[in-house]
Design a protein around this motif. Structure first.
Motif: not given
Length: 337
Positions: A98-101, A174-176, A181-183, A208-209
């Motif tokens: 979904t796009g970058e998601l 994508d906001p991550l 991502r590392a956590v 992300a929400f």
């Protein structure tokens, strides 16, 4: 608060919301003392999940004035809110991301699973052309809020709808962040996560929400809405909490009181097939949303829900299940305008 031995959830929530909003949220919510007692320089996955949920609950109240008013009233009466679950809506296009998601619910299982959530049940929402899935925390199932994560199946609609959905939701970002991502990777591998790492990651995970795609045109919005109220809602609100839910002892009695006091209550109670899970809600608040071309329109936003759960005689614990009929009835709160 001792800087040498800080209360983990308080520090995380203050870092995400600011001190004043964090205090308000923590004072309003009935958080399990075991979670609130966690201190030190490392953050368990349950504590991180709870801090995330507290921030998401507070964020919902900023968008849902009726919910904020109810919470203020509850606190003024000497009560607290037991946050039962939050609900999200996602879109799975005919193929690809979904796009970058990642597609559909995958955009959130990549967050929930590392934080200790497990798939508890699948709820076909065939009338809505959606699937709902309940995710429950493995460590503290009754204390950490569940997620009701639903997915709109674009391949169950006509080609014109699919084309518009791809155009609207295909702009998603994508906001991550790398830190987030590392956590999540550390939690997935059951490696320790420091308080500093958790504080840096939490805002991006909360982000992300939210709505990740560009504003839709009025024409595209109206086409999506004509086929699916849920698709229209996602077109303006994205992946923000659709609702947050207060677990109360007697939802029927509460609903009658709130109706008598002219709160914007749903007309009837939703009762599960077992009879053990009963739900109702406020009607969604309306919000002003910007569309492409700088057009503004008032649309249904998010809402506040109430639930009572009885003991499941088979487990001796709370019946933490959901119900397809209940969910379909509750979803209608965002199409009642």
């Amino acid at each position: 608060m001792s800087l040498e031995n800080p209360a983990v959830i308080s520090v995380l929530v203050e870092g995400a919301l600011g001190v004043e909003a964090a205090r308000g949220a923590l004072d309003a919510l009935d958080v399990d003392p075991v979670l609130m007692a966690q201190r030190g320089r490392q953050v368990s996955r349950a504590a991180f999940a709870m801090a995330m949920n507290i921030a998401l609950f507070q964020n919902l109240l900023t968008r849902v004035p009726s919910g904020a008013a109810y919470v203020a009233d509850r606190v003024a009466r000497g009560g607290r809110i037991m946050f039962d679950h939050g609900a999200l809506r996602t879109v799975r296009l005919v193929e690809g991301p979904t796009g970058e998601l990642p597609p559909g619910e995958d955009a959130f299982t990549r967050i929930l699973l590392p934080l200790g959530y497990e798939l508890a049940a699948v709820y076909p929402l065939d009338r809505l052309r959606m699937t709902g899935r309940a995710y429950r925390h493995a460590d503290m199932a009754e204390a950490v809020p569940q997620f009701f994560l639903s997915e709109l199946h674009v391949d169950r609609f006509d080609p014109e709808f699919a084309e518009v959905a791809a155009r609207v939701f295909g702009t998603s970002r994508d906001p991550l962040t790398a830190e987030a991502r590392a956590v999540l990777g550390k939690y997935a591998e059951e490696r320790p996560v420091s308080l500093d790492e958790a504080m840096k990651a939490l805002p991006a995970i909360i982000a992300a929400f939210d709505c990740q795609h560009a504003p839709a045109s009025i024409e595209d919005y109206e086409l999506l809405l004509s086929r699916s109220h849920e698709a229209g809602w996602i077109a303006t609100e994205g992946n923000a909490f659709n609702h947050a839910t207060d677990r109360v002892a007697d939802v029927a009695a509460l609903a009658e009181r709130l109706k008598a006091e002219d709160w914007p209550m749903k007309d009837r109670l939703e009762i599960s097939r077992t009879g053990r899970v009963r739900q109702t809600a406020f009607r969604a608040d309306t919000v002003d949303r910007l569309f492409a071309g700088n057009e503004m329109r008032r649309v249904p936003g998010s809402f506040y829900e109430f639930i009572s759960r009885d003991i499941d005689p088979e487990t001796g614990g709370l019946d933490l299940a959901f119900d397809t009929g209940n969910a379909t009835g509750i979803f209608a709160m965002t199409s009642a305008h």
